[in-house]
Design an enzyme around this catalytic site. Sequence first.
Site, PDB file in Angstrom:
ATOM      1  N   CYS A 208      41.207  50.676  33.082  1.00 39.24           N
ATOM      2  CA  CYS A 208      41.239  49.216  33.013  1.00 39.24           C
ATOM      3  C   CYS A 208      42.212  48.761  31.929  1.00 39.24           C
ATOM      4  CB  CYS A 208      39.843  48.661  32.694  1.00 39.24           C
ATOM      5  SG  CYS A 208      38.716  48.717  34.087  1.00 39.24           S
TER       6      CYS A 208
ATOM      7  N   HIS B 201      39.712  43.177  30.900  1.00 48.16           N
ATOM      8  CA  HIS B 201      38.465  42.760  30.251  1.00 48.16           C
ATOM      9  C   HIS B 201      38.540  42.935  28.740  1.00 48.16           C
ATOM     10  CE1 HIS B 201      37.065  46.911  29.546  1.00 48.16           C
ATOM     11  NE2 HIS B 201      37.503  47.185  30.762  1.00 48.16           N
TER      12      HIS B 201
END
Length: 143
Positions: free
Chosen positions: A114, A98
């Site tokens: 992440c 992301h």
Amino acid sequence: MLRLLVAFALLGFFVVSTPVDAVAARLIAKVDLSSQTMTVVHRGQVKYRWKVSTARRGKVTPVGTWRAKWLSRHHRSSRYNNAPMPYSIFYNGNYAIHGTNQVKRLGRPASAGCIRLHPSNAAILFRLVQREGLKNMMVMVRR
């Protein structure tokens, strides 16, 4: 005969070292934890190389190969104070690629696990996944 043996040996190495799904995928995001980079391969051609941030000390970015599972354009973290996660591509449970607003930290470990990208790069990858389809996108994370 020797050429045939060499050819089979090379083929064997390729089959063992590259997951079958990744060979068939039209879009592959290869993440190298040691260099904190992502290489995007689209239809067999390297299209992009970007800085990323993966897990900081005490956190983990899992190593392995996954198919993209779901997309969320305006995602917010339910685990980390509603932190913005624009252009999220979820691939392994709560792990996603992301965008981040902490662009100065790209190129070194900084996340909770992440894979963070510059928002403009995350948007490019997100659109590629939309165009190619989730089933045609693989995420490969290596040390």
